[in-house]
Design a protein around this motif. Sequence first.
Motif, PDB file in Angstrom:
ATOM      1  N   GLY A   5       0.816  -1.214   0.000  1.00 47.88           N
ATOM      2  CA  GLY A   5       0.000   0.000   0.000  1.00 47.88           C
ATOM      3  C   GLY A   5       0.846   1.260   0.000  1.00 47.88           C
ATOM      4  N   THR A   6       1.917   1.265   0.791  1.00 46.21           N
ATOM      5  CA  THR A   6       2.808   2.420   0.830  1.00 46.21           C
ATOM      6  C   THR A   6       3.485   2.626  -0.512  1.00 46.21           C
ATOM      7  N   ALA A   7       3.980   1.538  -1.107  1.00 45.16           N
ATOM      8  CA  ALA A   7       4.641   1.642  -2.404  1.00 45.16           C
ATOM      9  C   ALA A   7       3.646   1.993  -3.508  1.00 45.16           C
ATOM     10  N   THR A   8       2.402   1.568  -3.384  1.00 44.67           N
ATOM     11  CA  THR A   8       1.392   1.885  -4.389  1.00 44.67           C
ATOM     12  C   THR A   8       1.037   3.369  -4.360  1.00 44.67           C
ATOM     13  N   ILE A   9       0.837   3.899  -3.181  1.00 43.90           N
ATOM     14  CA  ILE A   9       0.404   5.293  -3.061  1.00 43.90           C
ATOM     15  C   ILE A   9       1.559   6.266  -3.299  1.00 43.90           C
ATOM     16  N   LEU A  10       2.732   5.972  -2.735  1.00 44.75           N
ATOM     17  CA  LEU A  10       3.838   6.918  -2.799  1.00 44.75           C
ATOM     18  C   LEU A  10       4.854   6.625  -3.897  1.00 44.75           C
ATOM     19  N   GLY A  11       4.826   5.426  -4.459  1.00 45.68           N
ATOM     20  CA  GLY A  11       5.757   5.086  -5.534  1.00 45.68           C
ATOM     21  C   GLY A  11       7.163   4.826  -5.022  1.00 45.68           C
ATOM     22  N   ILE A  12       8.154   5.238  -5.805  1.00 45.57           N
ATOM     23  CA  ILE A  12       9.557   5.012  -5.436  1.00 45.57           C
ATOM     24  C   ILE A  12       9.923   5.747  -4.139  1.00 45.57           C
ATOM     25  N   PRO A  13       9.462   6.979  -3.917  1.00 46.88           N
ATOM     26  CA  PRO A  13       9.727   7.586  -2.607  1.00 46.88           C
ATOM     27  C   PRO A  13       9.144   6.776  -1.443  1.00 46.88           C
ATOM     28  N   GLY A  14       8.048   6.079  -1.672  1.00 53.17           N
ATOM     29  CA  GLY A  14       7.476   5.215  -0.642  1.00 53.17           C
ATOM     30  C   GLY A  14       8.371   4.037  -0.329  1.00 53.17           C
ATOM     31  N   VAL A  15       8.998   3.465  -1.361  1.00 57.35           N
ATOM     32  CA  VAL A  15       9.939   2.364  -1.141  1.00 57.35           C
ATOM     33  C   VAL A  15      11.154   2.870  -0.376  1.00 57.35           C
ATOM     34  N   ILE A  16      11.639   4.055  -0.726  1.00 54.48           N
ATOM     35  CA  ILE A  16      12.767   4.649   0.002  1.00 54.48           C
ATOM     36  C   ILE A  16      12.376   4.932   1.449  1.00 54.48           C
ATOM     37  N   LEU A  17      11.140   5.387   1.662  1.00 55.83           N
ATOM     38  CA  LEU A  17      10.639   5.609   3.015  1.00 55.83           C
ATOM     39  C   LEU A  17      10.608   4.302   3.808  1.00 55.83           C
ATOM     40  N   LEU A  18      10.154   3.222   3.195  1.00 60.72           N
ATOM     41  CA  LEU A  18      10.119   1.929   3.872  1.00 60.72           C
ATOM     42  C   LEU A  18      11.523   1.454   4.236  1.00 60.72           C
ATOM     43  N   ILE A  19      12.471   1.672   3.345  1.00 61.27           N
ATOM     44  CA  ILE A  19      13.860   1.291   3.633  1.00 61.27           C
ATOM     45  C   ILE A  19      14.394   2.108   4.805  1.00 61.27           C
ATOM     46  N   GLY A  20      14.098   3.415   4.808  1.00 58.48           N
ATOM     47  CA  GLY A  20      14.537   4.269   5.913  1.00 58.48           C
ATOM     48  C   GLY A  20      13.923   3.875   7.237  1.00 58.48           C
ATOM     49  N   VAL A  21      12.649   3.544   7.218  1.00 55.39           N
ATOM     50  CA  VAL A  21      11.982   3.104   8.450  1.00 55.39           C
ATOM     51  C   VAL A  21      12.579   1.800   8.949  1.00 55.39           C
ATOM     52  N   LYS A  22      12.871   0.887   8.030  1.00 51.67           N
ATOM     53  CA  LYS A  22      13.465  -0.382   8.436  1.00 51.67           C
ATOM     54  C   LYS A  22      14.850  -0.165   9.037  1.00 51.67           C
ATOM     55  N   TRP A  23      15.645   0.694   8.402  1.00 52.44           N
ATOM     56  CA  TRP A  23      16.973   0.976   8.950  1.00 52.44           C
ATOM     57  C   TRP A  23      16.895   1.673  10.302  1.00 52.44           C
TER      58      TRP A  23
END
Length: 89
Positions: A68-86
């Motif tokens: 859902g995050t990657a769908t709504i936000l796109g590539i910045p959403g994937v980068i956000l998920l990586i940042g949150v995981k780190w």
Amino acid sequence: MILKYAIWGVLILSSLMLVMIVFRSRGGGRLVASLGLNIVVAAFLLYILNLLSGYTHIELPINTATLGTATILGIPGVILLIGVKWALL
């Protein structure tokens, strides 16, 4: 037991009503097609990211929250998920 069937009935009825409302409007079909395409692209991005995890050491699970995050936000959403995981690990 009866409550379980009642909940399923309400879910099915509300889903059918939502589908009717979306497809009755003129732009509803385009909206559903666009959303479907965004979901497929987001899942593909997450899959490729997990496929390359041997090199990047980044793994993100493909579940409803990440998709859902990657769908709504796109590539910045994937980068956000990586940042949150780190940040959390």
